[in-house]
Design an enzyme around this catalytic site. Structure first.
Site, PDB file in Angstrom:
ATOM      1  N   ALA A   1      18.550 -50.888  44.586  1.00  0.00           N
ATOM      2  CA  ALA A   1      18.649 -49.616  43.864  1.00  0.00           C
ATOM      3  C   ALA A   1      19.015 -49.860  42.409  1.00  0.00           C
ATOM      4  O   ALA A   1      18.471 -49.229  41.500  1.00  0.00           O
ATOM      5  CB  ALA A   1      19.692 -48.726  44.527  1.00  0.00           C
TER       6      ALA A   1
ATOM      7  N   TYR B   1      18.386 -52.578  40.734  1.00  0.00           N
ATOM      8  CA  TYR B   1      17.233 -53.187  40.090  1.00  0.00           C
ATOM      9  C   TYR B   1      16.193 -52.120  39.713  1.00  0.00           C
ATOM     10  O   TYR B   1      15.680 -52.081  38.601  1.00  0.00           O
ATOM     11  CB  TYR B   1      16.617 -54.221  41.031  1.00  0.00           C
ATOM     12  N   ASP B   2      15.914 -51.225  40.672  1.00  0.00           N
ATOM     13  CA  ASP B   2      14.955 -50.152  40.401  1.00  0.00           C
ATOM     14  C   ASP B   2      15.421 -49.289  39.233  1.00  0.00           C
ATOM     15  O   ASP B   2      14.621 -48.850  38.408  1.00  0.00           O
ATOM     16  CB  ASP B   2      14.757 -49.276  41.645  1.00  0.00           C
TER      17      ASP B   2
ATOM     18  N   SER C   1     -10.438 -39.938  54.209  1.00  0.00           N
ATOM     19  CA  SER C   1     -10.283 -38.651  53.538  1.00  0.00           C
ATOM     20  C   SER C   1     -10.021 -37.604  54.613  1.00  0.00           C
ATOM     21  O   SER C   1      -9.850 -37.949  55.782  1.00  0.00           O
ATOM     22  CB  SER C   1     -11.531 -38.325  52.729  1.00  0.00           C
ATOM     23  N   LEU C   2      -9.983 -36.366  54.229  1.00  0.00           N
ATOM     24  CA  LEU C   2      -9.634 -35.310  55.184  1.00  0.00           C
ATOM     25  C   LEU C   2     -10.724 -34.259  55.234  1.00  0.00           C
ATOM     26  O   LEU C   2     -11.355 -33.955  54.216  1.00  0.00           O
ATOM     27  CB  LEU C   2      -8.321 -34.631  54.758  1.00  0.00           C
TER      28      LEU C   2
ATOM     29  N   GLU D   1       2.425 -30.804  54.955  1.00  0.00           N
ATOM     30  CA  GLU D   1       2.794 -31.423  53.670  1.00  0.00           C
ATOM     31  C   GLU D   1       1.936 -30.824  52.565  1.00  0.00           C
ATOM     32  O   GLU D   1       0.719 -30.764  52.709  1.00  0.00           O
ATOM     33  CB  GLU D   1       2.517 -32.939  53.710  1.00  0.00           C
TER      34      GLU D   1
ATOM     35  N   LYS E   1      -0.482 -30.443  49.695  1.00  0.00           N
ATOM     36  CA  LYS E   1      -1.548 -31.377  49.296  1.00  0.00           C
ATOM     37  C   LYS E   1      -1.620 -31.412  47.778  1.00  0.00           C
ATOM     38  O   LYS E   1      -2.088 -30.477  47.142  1.00  0.00           O
ATOM     39  CB  LYS E   1      -2.884 -30.934  49.886  1.00  0.00           C
TER      40      LYS E   1
ATOM     41  N   ASP F   1      -2.965 -32.649  44.291  1.00  0.00           N
ATOM     42  CA  ASP F   1      -4.249 -33.126  43.796  1.00  0.00           C
ATOM     43  C   ASP F   1      -4.007 -34.222  42.764  1.00  0.00           C
ATOM     44  O   ASP F   1      -4.084 -34.001  41.570  1.00  0.00           O
ATOM     45  CB  ASP F   1      -5.028 -31.953  43.198  1.00  0.00           C
TER      46      ASP F   1
ATOM     47  N   ARG G   1      -7.736 -45.869  45.847  1.00  0.00           N
ATOM     48  CA  ARG G   1      -8.483 -45.678  47.083  1.00  0.00           C
ATOM     49  C   ARG G   1      -9.874 -46.302  46.980  1.00  0.00           C
ATOM     50  O   ARG G   1     -10.376 -46.856  47.951  1.00  0.00           O
ATOM     51  CB  ARG G   1      -8.588 -44.181  47.361  1.00  0.00           C
TER      52      ARG G   1
ATOM     53  N   GLU H   1       0.499 -40.423  47.023  1.00  0.00           N
ATOM     54  CA  GLU H   1      -0.254 -39.777  45.959  1.00  0.00           C
ATOM     55  C   GLU H   1       0.464 -39.993  44.629  1.00  0.00           C
ATOM     56  O   GLU H   1       1.647 -39.675  44.501  1.00  0.00           O
ATOM     57  CB  GLU H   1      -0.339 -38.268  46.265  1.00  0.00           C
TER      58      GLU H   1
ATOM     59  N   TYR I   1       3.265 -40.644  51.846  1.00  0.00           N
ATOM     60  CA  TYR I   1       3.000 -39.748  52.964  1.00  0.00           C
ATOM     61  C   TYR I   1       2.204 -40.343  54.115  1.00  0.00           C
ATOM     62  O   TYR I   1       1.909 -39.648  55.083  1.00  0.00           O
ATOM     63  CB  TYR I   1       2.299 -38.481  52.484  1.00  0.00           C
TER      64      TYR I   1
ATOM     65  N   LYS J   1      -0.628 -32.753  59.825  1.00  0.00           N
ATOM     66  CA  LYS J   1      -0.816 -33.986  60.582  1.00  0.00           C
ATOM     67  C   LYS J   1      -0.143 -33.837  61.933  1.00  0.00           C
ATOM     68  O   LYS J   1       1.002 -33.370  62.009  1.00  0.00           O
ATOM     69  CB  LYS J   1      -0.178 -35.158  59.829  1.00  0.00           C
TER      70      LYS J   1
ATOM     71  N   LYS K   1      -7.137 -25.722  52.740  1.00  0.00           N
ATOM     72  CA  LYS K   1      -7.191 -25.476  51.302  1.00  0.00           C
ATOM     73  C   LYS K   1      -6.872 -24.021  50.965  1.00  0.00           C
ATOM     74  O   LYS K   1      -7.163 -23.121  51.748  1.00  0.00           O
ATOM     75  CB  LYS K   1      -8.601 -25.796  50.764  1.00  0.00           C
TER      76      LYS K   1
ATOM     77  N   CYS L   1     -19.357  -5.760  14.110  1.00  0.00           N
ATOM     78  CA  CYS L   1     -19.065  -7.175  14.312  1.00  0.00           C
ATOM     79  C   CYS L   1     -17.683  -7.504  13.752  1.00  0.00           C
ATOM     80  O   CYS L   1     -17.415  -7.228  12.582  1.00  0.00           O
ATOM     81  CB  CYS L   1     -20.133  -8.017  13.613  1.00  0.00           C
TER      82      CYS L   1
ATOM     83  N   CYS M   1     -18.209 -10.145  10.623  1.00  0.00           N
ATOM     84  CA  CYS M   1     -18.787  -9.793   9.311  1.00  0.00           C
ATOM     85  C   CYS M   1     -18.777  -8.302   9.039  1.00  0.00           C
ATOM     86  O   CYS M   1     -19.109  -7.868   7.941  1.00  0.00           O
ATOM     87  CB  CYS M   1     -20.199 -10.348   9.185  1.00  0.00           C
TER      88      CYS M   1
ATOM     89  N   CYS N   1     -24.414  -8.299  16.948  1.00  0.00           N
ATOM     90  CA  CYS N   1     -24.231  -8.127  15.519  1.00  0.00           C
ATOM     91  C   CYS N   1     -25.598  -8.154  14.857  1.00  0.00           C
ATOM     92  O   CYS N   1     -26.411  -9.031  15.126  1.00  0.00           O
ATOM     93  CB  CYS N   1     -23.352  -9.269  14.996  1.00  0.00           C
TER      94      CYS N   1
ATOM     95  N   CYS O   1     -23.775 -13.096   8.585  1.00  0.00           N
ATOM     96  CA  CYS O   1     -22.587 -13.189   9.447  1.00  0.00           C
ATOM     97  C   CYS O   1     -22.165 -14.652   9.566  1.00  0.00           C
ATOM     98  O   CYS O   1     -22.948 -15.490  10.014  1.00  0.00           O
ATOM     99  CB  CYS O   1     -22.897 -12.621  10.822  1.00  0.00           C
TER     100      CYS O   1
HETATM  101  S1  IVH Z   1      -3.156 -38.000  54.183  1.00  0.00           S
HETATM  102  C1  IVH Z   1      -5.798 -39.956  56.905  1.00  0.00           C
HETATM  103  N1  IVH Z   1      -1.395 -36.503  53.021  1.00  0.00           N
HETATM  104  O1  IVH Z   1      -5.897 -35.646  49.916  1.00  0.00           O
HETATM  105  C2  IVH Z   1      -4.847 -39.447  55.908  1.00  0.00           C
HETATM  106  N2  IVH Z   1      -3.413 -36.932  51.878  1.00  0.00           N
HETATM  107  O2  IVH Z   1      -8.515 -34.987  50.978  1.00  0.00           O
HETATM  108  C3  IVH Z   1      -5.470 -39.254  54.595  1.00  0.00           C
HETATM  109  N3  IVH Z   1      -3.548 -35.894  49.683  1.00  0.00           N
HETATM  110  O3  IVH Z   1      -7.291 -38.836  49.693  1.00  0.00           O
HETATM  111  C4  IVH Z   1      -4.574 -38.800  53.577  1.00  0.00           C
HETATM  112  N4  IVH Z   1      -1.568 -34.961  49.710  1.00  0.00           N
HETATM  113  O4  IVH Z   1      -5.512 -38.171  47.960  1.00  0.00           O
HETATM  114  C5  IVH Z   1      -2.601 -37.063  52.928  1.00  0.00           C
HETATM  115  N5  IVH Z   1       0.270 -35.196  52.099  1.00  0.00           N
HETATM  116  C6  IVH Z   1      -0.926 -35.761  52.007  1.00  0.00           C
HETATM  117  C7  IVH Z   1      -1.741 -35.606  50.885  1.00  0.00           C
HETATM  118  C8  IVH Z   1      -2.987 -36.197  50.856  1.00  0.00           C
HETATM  119  C9  IVH Z   1      -2.674 -35.152  49.012  1.00  0.00           C
HETATM  120  C10 IVH Z   1      -4.880 -36.274  49.176  1.00  0.00           C
HETATM  121  C11 IVH Z   1      -5.177 -37.743  49.272  1.00  0.00           C
HETATM  122  C12 IVH Z   1      -6.405 -37.861  50.126  1.00  0.00           C
HETATM  123  C13 IVH Z   1      -7.005 -36.502  49.984  1.00  0.00           C
HETATM  124  C14 IVH Z   1      -7.862 -36.191  51.172  1.00  0.00           C
END
Ligand code: IVH
Length: 702
Positions: A51, A53-54, A99-100, A133, A135, A137, A156, A192, A244, A308, A332, A425, A428, A443, A449
């Site tokens: 800790a 060190y961080d 991906s999801l 969780e 999400k 971006d 990724r 992320e 995550y 999840k 979403k 306008c 002008c 105009c 103009c």
């Molecule tokens: S889990 C198999 N958890 O969403 C699990 N992804 O649409 C795959 N993302 O590429 C990812 N928050 O960049 C997971 N709590 C979260 C996330 C998350 C954002 C992003 C991540 C992933 C993308 C998929």
């Protein structure tokens, strides 16, 4: 060796340091961190806690972020090995990064849960426990820890292989160098990388101050900051990380996802504090609603919630289909909306004279973009939605398109009056009428103009209008910027500036002379070209010719157009009865003449020019009138002398040799050097048939 003082708790925060103090502090930190690295990596005998060190690295990064110019060549943030030249090395993920799949409503979420039950052979009554969780971006990364040490990290990429951004990741405070406590010998930790909204705004302000391009949104800022070949740049950028997920692990770190998140926390990672266990699908729906409501107030942008399945053994059984796991889903949010105050409605005037209403908003973050303007479409939309200045409005951004005002949310306090769309306008002051059946006001003062004049002057001087050689876009733009051109009449005042033009950079006596000659050569102009050059809406070459032929002379045309302003007048009737001129065209002409400034401009021009009455006969109408033509080779349907005579009768000029001034080269059989010359000079060549068509000679007889 003396144990360095690592207690940073009494040190002045990075924000409070003067530049000199920062410089000294960075030197001290570089030496100190180097010492700990040697102790740890070479002697395997750390003398401070992880800790501590961080904290040192974080302090170093924070000071560097504030004083990017002070980043030392031997800074700890740089010392972790530079990326290879020309890009990042590739790193293969031990387990693919998935991906999801997305859902957008409770029904789709229920279907996701039902799929899981079917797959696992569970009854409809079986409860599925999820973890929700937010999400974020940002961009996902894969961190590999061996024996608790951070050894490499990658983006990724394509899911199988990403870019080695280890050095850059080491500059991020929330990426622990070492995992606290017990950890599997090998583990891939996923998370992320993102930028908070305040950090994003501050970074863009700094970019702006430095004359650099701002980032479009926090995601781009985070990605651009992480993918830097120079880790010092990454170090100076405020990046955050939430962990995550897990890739490969030499032993299972937990039995449930929730317990895994706990372990991540214990190891020293930031885990999103909003992540929550959810007893079933109903709880998920409630969580979704809560997140949607809380979204705007969060420090970072989220575009949905990831759900999840909590039981890792079940996750294992479910596996994945395609590139997405069966055990997780992204729910979403609908199109990104925000609420803010409409401070003003500004009318923008486009290059074509269209008046567009733009909402000036109290700046608000909509899905990662700071929005301070939005489209209000047009006059009718404002009235239909009864949008008033001072209202609280809902704005929406879908993808990358311009944000729009969706509607009003306030119950209005007494306050604002309905918005009155201007009929002049704002740039002008010319009349801006709205033609019947159209949504947009325009105009009519385009020739003067400021919003439109450059565009209009380019048209005015163009080949098919005044045809002033050398007076193209570049010259018009340059002289307009110099303040020499605020309307078309100014073009004919340029000859008086010949010396000044010659003295400009990129000009010279010869080019100035040539331009002046080209202008002087056009002081005589046929009426049809003159009318066309004015750029009145819907008055193209053809309509200009119709008008010129009908009215014969400039003075008569002017007089009749003024008279035609009165609906039902003889002049209006006459205008409407010209074959080919419909009511919409008549309206545009009348609107143009209703603007006093246009009359001034016309009269100014008339005083500077000789506007010629069109020659009677077909010539005035021909598309080849005024064009320079060369015939070469053997023609099939007529002899060369006949071709020449007929072309001249149509108003064309026929010459023997091809030059840059030639408009068309008509190529017959066995044509030789003239056709080649045309190709060299880029002069348009025509077959005999194309020439007949263009000149309106019709199909050959017989
Ligand atoms: S889990 C198999 N958890 O969403 C699990 N992804 O649409 C795959 N993302 O590429 C990812 N928050 O960049 C997971 N709590 C979260 C996330 C998350 C954002 C992003 C991540 C992933 C993308 C998929």
């Amino acid at each position: 060796m003396r144990r360095p003082d690592v207690d940073t708790s009494h040190a002045a925060p990075a924000e409070d340091l003067t530049e000199a103090e920062a410089e000294a502090e960075l030197a001290r930190l570089a030496a100190e961190i180097a010492h700990h690295d040697r102790a740890y990596y070479q002697r395997d005998a750390p003398d401070i806690s992880d800790a501590e060190y961080d904290a040192l690295r974080r302090r170093n990064a924070a000071i560097e972020a504030r004083f990017p110019a002070l980043v030392r060549p031997d800074s700890p943030s740089r010392r972790v090995g530079a990326a290879p030249e020309g890009g990042f090395a590739k790193l293969r993920h031990r387990q693919p990064m998935l991906s999801l799949d997305n859902v957008f409503d409770p029904a789709e979420f229920a279907e996701f849960a039902a799929r899981i039950r079917r797959f696992l052979g569970l009854g409809a009554a079986a409860r599925l426990r999820f973890v929700g969780e937010p999400k974020i971006d940002g961009l996902s990364i894969n961190l590999t820890y061996e024996h608790g040490r951070f050894v490499r990290g990658a983006t990724r990429g394509d899911g199988t292989e990403g870019e080695d951004v280890t050095a850059n990741l080491r500059t991020i405070g929330s990426v622990p160098e070492r995992l606290h406590g017990q950890a599997p010998a090998l583990i891939e930790i996923r998370g992320e990388v993102f930028m908070t909204k305040p950090d994003f705004l501050a970074l863009n302000a700094a970019q702006d101050a430095a004359g650099e391009k701002p980032f479009a949104n926090p995601r781009n800022a985070a990605a651009g900051s992480l993918r830097q070949l120079d880790p010092a740049i990454t170090a100076a950028r405020p990046l955050s990380l939430f962990a995550y997920a897990m890739g490969e692990a030499s032993e299972a770190p937990a039995a449930t996802h929730l317990a895994y998140l706990e372990r991540l926390r214990a190891w020293g990672f930031a885990v999103n504090p909003l992540s929550e266990p959810l007893a079933d699908a109903d709880a998920a729906a409630a969580f979704q609603a809560r997140m949607a409501a809380d979204r705007a107030g969060l420090d970072y942008d989220i575009d949905g919630v990831v759900y999840k399945l909590d039981d890792l053994a079940l996750q294992q059984r479910l596996g994945f289909v395609g590139r997405a796991p069966r055990w997780a889903i992204a729910w979403k949010f609908p199109a990104e909306q925000a609420t803010t105050v409409l401070n003003a409605i500004r009318i923008q005037v486009g290059r074509t004279g269209a008046l567009t209403p733009v909402a000036e908003l109290e700046p608000v973050n909509v899905g990662g973009v700071l929005v301070s303007r939005a489209s209000l479409h047009n006059e009718d939309e404002i009235a239909r939605k009864d949008i008033r200045v001072g209202d609280t409005v809902v704005i929406q951004r879908a993808g990358d398109v311009i944000p729009q005002v969706v509607g009003v949310v306030t119950v209005r306090p007494r306050g604002p009056a309905p918005f009155v769309f201007p009929d002049h306008c704002p740039v002008c002051g010319s009349l801006a009428p709205r033609p019947p059946g159209e949504a947009v006001r325009r105009c009519t003062g385009g020739l003067i103009c400021p919003a439109q004049v450059v565009e209009r002057l380019i048209h005015f001087a163009s080949r098919t209008a005044f045809d002033i050689e050398g007076m193209g876009e570049k010259t018009v733009t340059e002289f307009h910027a110099a303040g020499w051109l605020s309307g078309p009449a100014d073009i004919f005042r340029l000859p008086a500036r010949e010396a000044e033009i010659a003295a400009r950079e990129g000009w010279g006596a010869l080019s100035a002379r040539n331009l002046v000659r080209a202008i002087e050569a056009r002081r005589r102009i046929p009426l049809d070209r003159f009318i066309y050059a004015l750029g009145i809406r819907r008055i193209g070459e053809r309509n200009a010719r119709l008008l010129a032929r009908h009215y014969g002379g400039f003075a008569h045309w002017r007089e009749e157009m003024l008279a035609a302003r009165i609906v039902g007048s003889d002049a209006r009737e006459a205008l409407g009865s010209i074959l080919g001129i419909g009511p919409a065209i008549a309206e545009e002409l009348v609107d143009f003449f209703a603007e006093p400034r246009n009359l001034e401009t016309l009269d100014e021009l008339a005083g500077l020019l000789t506007i010629e009455t069109p020659a009677a006969g077909a010539g005035a109408q021909s598309a080849v009138a005024g064009r320079t033509v060369v015939f070469t080779g053997t023609l099939e349907t007529m002899t060369r002398p006949e071709a020449k005579a007929r072309a001249e009768a149509l108003g064309a000029k026929v010459t023997e040799s091809v030059s840059k001034k030639t408009d068309y080269v008509v190529v017959g059989a066995d044509a030789g050097s003239k056709a080649r010359k045309a190709a060299e000079l880029g002069v348009r060549t025509l077959t005999e048939a194309e020439w007949r068509e263009l000149a309106g000679l019709g199909e050959p007889a017989g």
